[in-house]
Design an enzyme around this catalytic site. Sequence first.
Site, PDB file in Angstrom:
ATOM      1  N   TYR A 146      -0.535  -2.617  -3.450  1.00  0.00           N
ATOM      2  CA  TYR A 146      -0.787  -0.731  -2.784  1.00  0.00           C
ATOM      3  C   TYR A 146       0.710  -0.645  -2.271  1.00  0.00           C
ATOM      4  CZ  TYR A 146      -2.093   2.870  -0.236  1.00  0.00           C
ATOM      5  OH  TYR A 146      -2.495   3.930   0.875  1.00  0.00           O
ATOM      6  N   LYS A 194       4.289  -0.525  10.237  1.00  0.00           N
ATOM      7  CA  LYS A 194       3.446  -0.864  10.670  1.00  0.00           C
ATOM      8  C   LYS A 194       3.705  -1.851  11.615  1.00  0.00           C
ATOM      9  CE  LYS A 194      -0.031  -1.278   6.607  1.00  0.00           C
ATOM     10  NZ  LYS A 194      -0.208  -1.189   5.463  1.00  0.00           N
ATOM     11  N   ASP A 205       7.614  -5.140  -0.702  1.00  0.00           N
ATOM     12  CA  ASP A 205       7.418  -4.168  -0.296  1.00  0.00           C
ATOM     13  C   ASP A 205       6.693  -4.779   0.915  1.00  0.00           C
ATOM     14  OD1 ASP A 205       5.472  -3.113   1.372  1.00  0.00           O
ATOM     15  OD2 ASP A 205       4.601  -1.556  -0.602  1.00  0.00           O
TER      16      ASP A 205
HETATM   17  C1  PLP Z   1      -0.139  -0.626   4.715  1.00  0.00           C
HETATM   18  C2  PLP Z   1       0.512  -0.281   3.581  1.00  0.00           C
HETATM   19  C3  PLP Z   1       2.010   0.927   2.881  1.00  0.00           C
HETATM   20  C4  PLP Z   1       1.670   2.301   3.801  1.00  0.00           C
HETATM   21  O1  PLP Z   1       1.956   2.197   4.767  1.00  0.00           O
HETATM   22  P1  PLP Z   1       1.447   3.332   5.355  1.00  0.00           P
HETATM   23  O2  PLP Z   1       2.026   3.192   6.823  1.00  0.00           O
HETATM   24  O3  PLP Z   1       0.327   3.635   5.947  1.00  0.00           O
HETATM   25  O4  PLP Z   1       2.356   5.137   4.322  1.00  0.00           O
HETATM   26  C5  PLP Z   1       2.497   0.249   1.810  1.00  0.00           C
HETATM   27  N1  PLP Z   1       2.501  -0.811   1.219  1.00  0.00           N
HETATM   28  C6  PLP Z   1       1.586  -1.999   2.194  1.00  0.00           C
HETATM   29  C7  PLP Z   1       2.095  -3.114   1.215  1.00  0.00           C
HETATM   30  C8  PLP Z   1       0.833  -1.447   2.566  1.00  0.00           C
HETATM   31  O5  PLP Z   1       0.124  -1.781   3.226  1.00  0.00           O
END
Ligand code: PLP
Length: 441
Positions: free
Chosen positions: A157, A280, A252
């Site tokens: 994701y 985050k 990511d």
């Molecule tokens: C949460 C998440 C995102 C998206 O971040 P948001 O602040 O919710 O837009 C992207 N990549 C990873 C791995 C995530 O866990």
Amino acid sequence: MSDPQDPGGRPPVGPGPRSRELFARAQDLMPGGVSSPVRAYRAVGGDPPVIAYGSGSRIVDVDGRSYIDYVCAYGPLILGHAPPQVADVLAAAVQRGTAYGATSELEIELARLICEAVPSIQLVRFVNSGTEATMSALRLARAYTGRTKIVKFEGGYHGHADGLLAQAGSGPATLGLPDSPGVPASYAAETLLAPYNDPQAVGRVFERYGEEIAAVIVEPIAANMGVVPPAPGFLAGLRDVTARHGSLLVFDEVITGFRASYGGAQELLGVAPDLTCLGKIIGGGLPVGAYGGRREIMEMVAPLGPVYQAGTLSGNPIAMAAGIVTLQALQDPAAYQRLEVVTVYLEDGLRRAAAEAEVPVRTNRAGSILTAFFTAEPVTDYASAKAADTERYAAYFRQMLSCGVFLAPSQFEAMFVSLAHTDDDIAATIEAARQSLALVR
Ligand SMILES: *Cc1c(COP(=O)(O)O)cnc(C)c1O
């Protein structure tokens, strides 16, 4: 902090009357009553409690029920809820204004902390979410390489941007949405998929499309199909194949940044990407994202270069202040050691509880993130994650909630352990799991 609920004494399954009333109103006003679909309880049944406040390791609903929280806002709250140092800094920061539309010293300091912690990041751009970070990093990768295709992994994701929603893990998987309508097929065709931990499949994608691939984007430790650590050599293989084909490697690290270690998964695993996406934890619970990497690539971002990307509230001083004090707390060498120890304790306890109840469970853990999969087989990719018994997870989830343990309403999410979780919290959680697993046999 409110009175911890005895995890042994079970209140009725489901939310209290005030939560039910408020959630009904929420559903009249917002799709599904939520601002993000992962918060809905469709996969596990019932309505979610409506939250009044969080404190330390606990979250408390509007009926006054207190839960040990392993959602932790899906990752940002590594210090727990309302840590005093963050609360104090925020109270002072709002007195100095909430946005400037100009560079502030706070932004410079958070940028310095990030570049120092993650050496592959030489220049960094702040945005407002992880989604913005990945979407912007991929625009940059396409501009830098002059190519259009992106490789992502099944179950990975990377936010909800068009083109990244193919086989995108927890949220869509839980709701049974393989891909989202509304994404033009022509654009989705620019996204190539490979199974996680399958270097041969990646090799085949590169053989076929190598000259067209701008970037491979990967969670260096996957955490959105549940936690799935990379197999030995998998990330090094990605580093190698991207370098050979002139593609960029994008990590990511929105979850793993400052979580897997202070320098993220890339420090822990010893593989440096070209670009890194963060979010985050770096916002300390406020909305922040960032992307950064090699100077020559980042110099293509406006105003230095032609790749446009902007944000009214980007680098927001309140969010920067929360991020700075959070990273400072994580500089304590004892922090990651404590997270490791407490999460190992939790993992061991859950395993023993499952064995005792004779419920097939596999735990995957990476530092302070953990998933207990309801399956007898090892989970190494999206296909093996999806083999988990989601009905049984749902039953377990409901029992745990009634025991005062707040889990994500999906088999395909991580449990997030924070520095606020005490040994007593873990002991109570394991006891709740013993009781819950006995009932879902
Ligand atoms: C949460 C998440 C995102 C998206 O971040 P948001 O602040 O919710 O837009 C992207 N990549 C990873 C791995 C995530 O866990």
